[in-house]
Write an enzyme that holds these catalytic residues in place. Structure first.
Site, PDB file in Angstrom:
ATOM      1  N   LEU A  18      36.415  35.892  -6.161  1.00 63.25           N
ATOM      2  CA  LEU A  18      37.024  34.585  -6.385  1.00 63.25           C
ATOM      3  C   LEU A  18      38.282  34.369  -5.540  1.00 63.25           C
ATOM      4  O   LEU A  18      39.017  35.296  -5.239  1.00 63.25           O
ATOM      5  CB  LEU A  18      37.368  34.436  -7.868  1.00 63.25           C
ATOM      6  CG  LEU A  18      36.181  34.599  -8.832  1.00 63.25           C
ATOM      7  CD1 LEU A  18      36.655  34.434 -10.280  1.00 63.25           C
ATOM      8  CD2 LEU A  18      35.060  33.607  -8.522  1.00 63.25           C
ATOM      9  N   HIS A  19      38.472  33.106  -5.170  1.00 62.05           N
ATOM     10  CA  HIS A  19      39.675  32.702  -4.428  1.00 62.05           C
ATOM     11  C   HIS A  19      40.156  31.374  -5.004  1.00 62.05           C
ATOM     12  O   HIS A  19      39.565  30.858  -5.975  1.00 62.05           O
ATOM     13  CB  HIS A  19      39.365  32.608  -2.927  1.00 62.05           C
ATOM     14  CG  HIS A  19      38.144  31.790  -2.613  1.00 62.05           C
ATOM     15  ND1 HIS A  19      38.078  30.433  -2.857  1.00 62.05           N
ATOM     16  CD2 HIS A  19      36.925  32.134  -2.121  1.00 62.05           C
ATOM     17  CE1 HIS A  19      36.888  29.981  -2.490  1.00 62.05           C
ATOM     18  NE2 HIS A  19      36.158  30.998  -2.056  1.00 62.05           N
ATOM     19  N   GLN A  36      24.868  21.505  -0.870  1.00 62.18           N
ATOM     20  CA  GLN A  36      24.569  22.059  -2.197  1.00 62.18           C
ATOM     21  C   GLN A  36      24.893  21.036  -3.288  1.00 62.18           C
ATOM     22  O   GLN A  36      24.124  20.857  -4.238  1.00 62.18           O
ATOM     23  CB  GLN A  36      25.378  23.335  -2.398  1.00 62.18           C
ATOM     24  CG  GLN A  36      25.307  23.912  -3.792  1.00 62.18           C
ATOM     25  CD  GLN A  36      25.928  25.300  -3.842  1.00 62.18           C
ATOM     26  OE1 GLN A  36      25.325  26.278  -3.435  1.00 62.18           O
ATOM     27  NE2 GLN A  36      27.147  25.388  -4.326  1.00 62.18           N
ATOM     28  N   GLN A  80      33.227  20.752  -2.736  1.00 62.10           N
ATOM     29  CA  GLN A  80      32.860  19.922  -1.570  1.00 62.10           C
ATOM     30  C   GLN A  80      32.544  20.795  -0.349  1.00 62.10           C
ATOM     31  O   GLN A  80      31.788  20.402   0.531  1.00 62.10           O
ATOM     32  CB  GLN A  80      34.052  19.005  -1.275  1.00 62.10           C
ATOM     33  CG  GLN A  80      33.950  18.181  -0.016  1.00 62.10           C
ATOM     34  CD  GLN A  80      32.900  17.102  -0.158  1.00 62.10           C
ATOM     35  OE1 GLN A  80      32.718  16.541  -1.231  1.00 62.10           O
ATOM     36  NE2 GLN A  80      32.196  16.831   0.925  1.00 62.10           N
ATOM     37  N   LYS A  81      33.157  21.976  -0.301  1.00 57.59           N
ATOM     38  CA  LYS A  81      32.920  22.906   0.808  1.00 57.59           C
ATOM     39  C   LYS A  81      31.418  23.092   1.045  1.00 57.59           C
ATOM     40  O   LYS A  81      30.967  23.213   2.176  1.00 57.59           O
ATOM     41  CB  LYS A  81      33.610  24.236   0.464  1.00 57.59           C
ATOM     42  CG  LYS A  81      33.024  25.464   1.082  1.00 57.59           C
ATOM     43  CD  LYS A  81      33.875  25.930   2.195  1.00 57.59           C
ATOM     44  CE  LYS A  81      33.403  27.201   2.858  1.00 57.59           C
ATOM     45  NZ  LYS A  81      32.235  27.840   2.324  1.00 57.59           N
ATOM     46  N   HIS A 136      37.577  28.585  -5.851  1.00 57.16           N
ATOM     47  CA  HIS A 136      36.919  28.732  -7.155  1.00 57.16           C
ATOM     48  C   HIS A 136      37.870  28.325  -8.283  1.00 57.16           C
ATOM     49  O   HIS A 136      37.481  27.665  -9.232  1.00 57.16           O
ATOM     50  CB  HIS A 136      36.508  30.195  -7.382  1.00 57.16           C
ATOM     51  CG  HIS A 136      35.509  30.730  -6.399  1.00 57.16           C
ATOM     52  ND1 HIS A 136      35.808  31.733  -5.514  1.00 57.16           N
ATOM     53  CD2 HIS A 136      34.213  30.415  -6.176  1.00 57.16           C
ATOM     54  CE1 HIS A 136      34.744  32.019  -4.788  1.00 57.16           C
ATOM     55  NE2 HIS A 136      33.759  31.232  -5.162  1.00 57.16           N
ATOM     56  N   MET A 140      29.502  32.995  -7.079  1.00 59.40           N
ATOM     57  CA  MET A 140      28.966  34.315  -6.711  1.00 59.40           C
ATOM     58  C   MET A 140      30.088  35.351  -6.693  1.00 59.40           C
ATOM     59  O   MET A 140      29.925  36.444  -6.140  1.00 59.40           O
ATOM     60  CB  MET A 140      28.266  34.254  -5.353  1.00 59.40           C
ATOM     61  CG  MET A 140      27.073  33.293  -5.369  1.00 59.40           C
ATOM     62  SD  MET A 140      25.823  33.661  -4.134  1.00 59.40           S
ATOM     63  CE  MET A 140      26.752  33.492  -2.643  1.00 59.40           C
TER      64      MET A 140
HETATM   65  P1  AMP Z   1      30.357  30.597  -4.107  1.00 57.52           P
HETATM   66  O1  AMP Z   1      30.952  31.676  -4.946  1.00 57.52           O
HETATM   67  O2  AMP Z   1      30.717  30.676  -2.655  1.00 57.52           O
HETATM   68  O3  AMP Z   1      28.886  30.395  -4.369  1.00 57.52           O
HETATM   69  O4  AMP Z   1      31.041  29.241  -4.596  1.00 57.52           O
HETATM   70  C1  AMP Z   1      31.028  28.870  -5.948  1.00 57.52           C
HETATM   71  C2  AMP Z   1      31.550  27.448  -6.044  1.00 57.52           C
HETATM   72  O5  AMP Z   1      32.866  27.382  -5.510  1.00 57.52           O
HETATM   73  C3  AMP Z   1      30.696  26.437  -5.260  1.00 57.52           C
HETATM   74  O6  AMP Z   1      30.595  25.220  -5.996  1.00 57.52           O
HETATM   75  C4  AMP Z   1      31.500  26.259  -4.007  1.00 57.52           C
HETATM   76  O7  AMP Z   1      31.283  25.020  -3.372  1.00 57.52           O
HETATM   77  C5  AMP Z   1      32.913  26.346  -4.545  1.00 57.52           C
HETATM   78  N1  AMP Z   1      33.838  26.686  -3.464  1.00 57.52           N
HETATM   79  C6  AMP Z   1      33.741  27.712  -2.584  1.00 57.52           C
HETATM   80  N2  AMP Z   1      34.744  27.659  -1.677  1.00 57.52           N
HETATM   81  C7  AMP Z   1      35.489  26.565  -2.005  1.00 57.52           C
HETATM   82  C8  AMP Z   1      36.655  25.966  -1.459  1.00 57.52           C
HETATM   83  N3  AMP Z   1      37.272  26.470  -0.390  1.00 57.52           N
HETATM   84  N4  AMP Z   1      37.135  24.850  -2.046  1.00 57.52           N
HETATM   85  C9  AMP Z   1      36.516  24.320  -3.134  1.00 57.52           C
HETATM   86  N5  AMP Z   1      35.417  24.839  -3.702  1.00 57.52           N
HETATM   87  C10 AMP Z   1      34.900  25.949  -3.139  1.00 57.52           C
END
Ligand code: AMP
Length: 283
Positions: free
Chosen positions: A33-34, A153, A148-149, A37, A30
């Site tokens: 990014l960090h 999901q 895994q966070k 991601h 979404m």
């Molecule tokens: P989001 O943009 O939050 O929907 O996350 C996109 C993807 O990045 C999802 O598969 C999340 O589980 C993964 N993600 C988010 N935060 C982390 C994190 N701290 N470590 C590893 N994967 C993450």
């Protein structure tokens, strides 16, 4: 790197890549990014010739009182991060491209979507499963990478891929944490300095339980209680549960199978989730 906003252009580009024999890896996000991601991107690049990242803030997975309109966005920064990380295609459709008018077909998950976040965010996993299924159909990847966070999901998506015969390998990548342990999340940017300090209690609590588990503790209540002591400083603990790593049903003492200790808590008005795996060899 190519930035693409329509499904038809995406299909054209990826058909060519596939003809050239490349495995297509896919990282749905979404945005905002960090390094979490970017760990998924690195995992994809290690296994696939082509890496597609999608950025789409999916309206159907947000409840009416959730943070859809304020969800952090910075497309230009994300685009630079993707380019620097070696992403091949950045797919950033708008809502109309993903949900054309008269859209009415959803993917409904079963038992895996009911506990934990499912109990507090009605419709959330319906929205997640639907958008992930749609993105899978748009990208048609060979492999897809999830963090895994978002443990539940991962379970829901893995099940969906099996149940709907999607020929996609689902890979889970370990949670990336800040140096002090806080799980990286786009929502961390909502936190004030003081909230950021208290948010640390979530990972501290979970990791304290991991330490006890590693020292041999197998009692569910004791493990949960250790984490809970730390979590007293959050504003509202939504759940703190030790669940079976496969079924997501409540774990029983003494632990004999891999379990996940999962937490969701509000710090100020920010809802944060985190989890740790307590791994045991299958009996
Ligand atoms: P989001 O943009 O939050 O929907 O996350 C996109 C993807 O990045 C999802 O598969 C999340 O589980 C993964 N993600 C988010 N935060 C982390 C994190 N701290 N470590 C590893 N994967 C993450």
């Amino acid at each position: 790197m190519q930035t693409i906003v329509t499904v038809s252009e995406l299909r054209q580009t990826l058909t060519q890549a596939r003809r050239a024999g490349g495995r297509v890896g896919f990282v749905p996000t979404m945005g905002y990014l960090h390094d979490g991601h970017l760990a998924l991107v690195a995992a994809s690049r290690a296994q696939c010739e082509v890496t597609v990242v999608s950025i789409f803030v999916n309206p159907t997975q947000f409840g009416p009182n959730e943070d859809l309109s304020t969800y952090p966005r910075d497309f230009l920064r994300d685009e630079t991060l993707c380019r620097d990380a070696g992403v091949t295609v950045l797919f950033a459709p708008d809502a109309q491209e993903v949900y054309p008018s008269q859209f009415e077909t959803y993917v409904e998950s079963g038992e895996l979507a009911k506990p934990l976040c499912g109990a507090f965010r009605p419709g959330h996993f319906r929205g997640v499963a639907t958008v992930v299924c749609k993105l899978f159909n748009m990208v048609q990847p060979d492999v897809a990478f999830f963090g895994q966070k978002d443990f539940q999901q991962c379970a829901v998506v893995r099940r969906m891929a099996i149940d709907l015969n999607l020929p996609i390998e689902i890979i889970t990548v370990p949670t990336v944490r800040e140096p002090d342990g806080l799980a990286m999340s786009s929502r961390n940017r909502y936190l004030s300095e003081e909230e950021r300090r208290r948010a640390l209690a979530i990972s501290r609590g979970l990791l304290a339980a991991v330490d006890e588990f590693r020292s041999g503790e197998r009692d569910v209540e004791k493990l949960v209680a250790i984490a809970k002591r730390h979590l007293e400083v959050v504003d509202r603990l939504q759940y703190l549960e030790l669940v079976d790593g496969d079924t997501l049903k409540a774990a029983h003492s003494p632990l004999r199978r891999t379990a996940a200790l999962c937490a969701a808590a509000y710090v100020g008005s920010t809802r944060l989730i985190d989890n740790v795996m307590l791994a045991l060899p299958s009996p």
